[in-house]
Write an enzyme that holds these catalytic residues in place. Sequence first.
Site, PDB file in Angstrom:
ATOM      1  N   CYS A   2       0.928  -1.145   0.374  1.00 51.29           N
ATOM      2  CA  CYS A   2      -0.312  -0.094   0.260  1.00 51.29           C
ATOM      3  C   CYS A   2       0.884   0.903  -0.464  1.00 51.29           C
ATOM      4  O   CYS A   2       1.663   1.619   0.694  1.00 51.29           O
ATOM      5  CB  CYS A   2      -1.003   0.108   1.116  1.00 51.29           C
ATOM      6  N   ARG A  27       3.918  -0.596  -4.426  1.00 53.84           N
ATOM      7  CA  ARG A  27       3.852  -0.737  -3.156  1.00 53.84           C
ATOM      8  C   ARG A  27       2.594  -1.894  -3.389  1.00 53.84           C
ATOM      9  O   ARG A  27       2.498  -2.358  -1.910  1.00 53.84           O
ATOM     10  CB  ARG A  27       3.876   0.271  -2.337  1.00 53.84           C
ATOM     11  N   TRP A  73      -3.398  -2.419  -1.884  1.00 54.03           N
ATOM     12  CA  TRP A  73      -2.477  -4.111  -1.761  1.00 54.03           C
ATOM     13  C   TRP A  73      -3.699  -4.377  -0.037  1.00 54.03           C
ATOM     14  O   TRP A  73      -3.022  -3.946   1.029  1.00 54.03           O
ATOM     15  CB  TRP A  73      -1.585  -4.498  -1.098  1.00 54.03           C
ATOM     16  N   ASN A  99      -2.234   1.887   5.537  1.00 52.76           N
ATOM     17  CA  ASN A  99      -1.673   0.977   5.608  1.00 52.76           C
ATOM     18  C   ASN A  99      -1.525   0.143   6.756  1.00 52.76           C
ATOM     19  O   ASN A  99      -0.943   0.510   7.943  1.00 52.76           O
ATOM     20  CB  ASN A  99      -0.043   1.488   5.172  1.00 52.76           C
ATOM     21  N   GLY A 100      -0.931  -1.466   6.457  1.00 56.44           N
ATOM     22  CA  GLY A 100      -1.332  -2.096   7.875  1.00 56.44           C
ATOM     23  C   GLY A 100      -2.361  -3.067   8.246  1.00 56.44           C
ATOM     24  O   GLY A 100      -3.646  -2.750   7.328  1.00 56.44           O
ATOM     25  N   GLU A 480      16.536 -19.150  -6.385  1.00 60.31           N
ATOM     26  CA  GLU A 480      16.311 -17.813  -6.595  1.00 60.31           C
ATOM     27  C   GLU A 480      15.784 -17.885  -7.951  1.00 60.31           C
ATOM     28  O   GLU A 480      14.581 -17.120  -8.474  1.00 60.31           O
ATOM     29  CB  GLU A 480      17.496 -16.722  -6.378  1.00 60.31           C
ATOM     30  N   LYS A 484      11.721 -16.092  -9.415  1.00 60.84           N
ATOM     31  CA  LYS A 484      11.833 -15.758 -10.013  1.00 60.84           C
ATOM     32  C   LYS A 484      11.126 -16.188 -11.541  1.00 60.84           C
ATOM     33  O   LYS A 484       9.633 -14.704 -11.524  1.00 60.84           O
ATOM     34  CB  LYS A 484      13.689 -14.531 -11.000  1.00 60.84           C
ATOM     35  N   GLU A 487       7.393 -15.750  -9.608  1.00 61.52           N
ATOM     36  CA  GLU A 487       6.465 -14.861  -9.179  1.00 61.52           C
ATOM     37  C   GLU A 487       6.187 -13.643 -10.923  1.00 61.52           C
ATOM     38  O   GLU A 487       5.106 -12.685 -10.542  1.00 61.52           O
ATOM     39  CB  GLU A 487       7.431 -14.238  -8.482  1.00 61.52           C
ATOM     40  N   HIS A 503      15.164 -38.257  -4.281  1.00 62.51           N
ATOM     41  CA  HIS A 503      14.562 -38.947  -3.151  1.00 62.51           C
ATOM     42  C   HIS A 503      13.199 -38.321  -3.229  1.00 62.51           C
ATOM     43  O   HIS A 503      12.275 -37.793  -2.444  1.00 62.51           O
ATOM     44  CB  HIS A 503      15.206 -37.863  -1.947  1.00 62.51           C
ATOM     45  N   LYS A 600       5.374  -5.153  -4.089  1.00 61.93           N
ATOM     46  CA  LYS A 600       7.053  -4.558  -3.224  1.00 61.93           C
ATOM     47  C   LYS A 600       7.388  -3.808  -1.722  1.00 61.93           C
ATOM     48  O   LYS A 600       6.219  -3.475  -1.275  1.00 61.93           O
ATOM     49  CB  LYS A 600       7.426  -3.093  -4.119  1.00 61.93           C
TER      50      LYS A 600
END
Length: 605
Positions: A2, A27, A73, A99-100, A480, A484, A487, A503, A600
């Site tokens: 947010c 954000r 968000w 936000n929160g 990584e 990448k 997402e 395994h 982000k």
Amino acid sequence: MCGIVGYIGKRDATPILLEGLHRLEYRGYDSAGIAVVRDGALRTAKCKGRVRDLEQVVPPRFRGSPGIAHTRWATHGEPSDRNAHPHLDTAERIAVIHNGIIENAAALRRRLEGEGVAFRSETDTEVLAHLIAAMPGESLLERVRAALRLVTGTWGLAVLDRDRPESIVVARNGSPVVLGIGDKEMFVASDPSALVRHTKSVVHLDDGEIAEVRADGFASSTLDGGPTEKVRHTVTWTDESFDKGSFTHHMRKEIDEQPDAVRATLSGRLEPRFQTSHLGGIEMTARELLDIRRVKVLGCGSAYIAGLLGAQLIEQLARLPASAEPASEFRYRNPVIEPDTLYIAVSQSGETFDTLAAVQEVKRKGGRVLGIVNVVGSTIARECGRGIYIHAGPEVAVVSTKTFTCTATAFALLALHLGRIRDLSTAQGARLIAGLKALPEQIGAVLAQEADIAGLASQLARAEHAYFVGRASGYPVAMEGALKLKEVSYLHAEAYPASELKHGPLALIAPETPTIVVLPRDDLFPKNISTIEEIRARKGPVFVVTHEGDLPVPVDGVMRVAKSEPELDPILLGLPLQLLAYHVALARGCDIDKPRNLAKSVTVE
Ligand code: F6R
């Protein structure tokens, strides 16, 4: 997570707020809204979707000051027009952006409904608007303060009062709020990117603080009313550094920036005279560093994975037992904090809630923690008080690329430093310094192979699932790479240690499931070739990221990087996988800079 932006001053707030929202959109981007005060009335506009959608619904001549705006968000309530912020009280006097998460929102909502309040949204934030309106108090500041005393949870908050347009009240508890100081005007934001066009002079609020922001300045205090002293910081990032320039995506631009970003991470930190690195910001003497018996790295997502690489580097070069753990897990398991362990918190944004909570847990129990952070003056950087800034410049794409590479480089500097204090010889130190110096050019050479990697990506883009495997330091590279890819392209990708394949996951290897193998030319090369044989025996397509030289087995695609020093190889091996993810996402028509469901900087739990 947010974005918050606010303005108070002589100018019309609307264009300033909308432009600020564009800067903050990385954000959170599922809905957006704006409120301004004009002629004794609150004017609001909000909608589901992006800031460009909001611009379509903002009526002509929507002007005023002060004003606040938000890009969301979703936490409580799906993305929708009515759940978008700002939220107003019944009389439409108070407007709140937040936000929160308000943890006792359900109980407060029941109480307010009992008092006759009719809610218009499913959000926890609307509770705050009604609560503030219901509080006694002469000033908006007193009302917000009184309301927050009844609330549990986290907030970064900006509040407008139609009847008191001389101020915006902001408060922080777990979600960042920064004030921008202008000339007879003030700005408010959840991060400085929204402010740098207007001012470089900023003040960061701390948890538990509240501030009354007027056009000519601000006064900050605790929720109990005690005044707090604030220090001004100067932001060095320019407004232009947030632009895409000639690139179609921020992600692609940030991949391209890596040679310069790594140069910036290394700048002034190599000490060839003593074959070591100079890291002034860690503020620990050689004696204190020598007393360290163990290293524990904490971070989330890519920052955690960079921490896995960092722990391996420290173990290899300094022969100190080192490990990494997701900060989000660490903070919940009542960890044992050892006095002779060095804790390292890794965070690009410096605002990730779980990483911050882990730092606070370490500090609370008397542990020593330093940060590896990109954003100067961010909460984690300030909470740690010492560490290494990676100086990668702003990272706007939601997925990390250059900051991953620069964090791994910073770990190499730290490992070299810790190693040279211990048993790493001058010759070994000189070897690593030469390797580090060569990195920017080698990175440039990898990026020059983009066309070939794009060709492989078009094959991979047709798959529904992919595996990434690697051994030892190749495993974090595989992790990584898989993160990448999933997402940014939504292609289901899993990373496994190469030796673990047989395994379990081998059961899923089939002609339509490709595997990307991290294959450095090191001691484990023959073992990785055996893994490739096992995959090929099940008719699984194999792509490798490897060094120059012939391969003893046929594979379906090859990405090559220059050979560095063995300890630094993972930094280069990760780069083709960034380009691979980017081009798979491009081929699949994904929204590369704003992947679905993500944002982000995750400033909620
Ligand atoms: C992945 C990614 C995330 C972040 C994670 C931590 O591409 O960007 O996994 O790495 O959310 O963020 P910071 O580093 O800001 O703490």
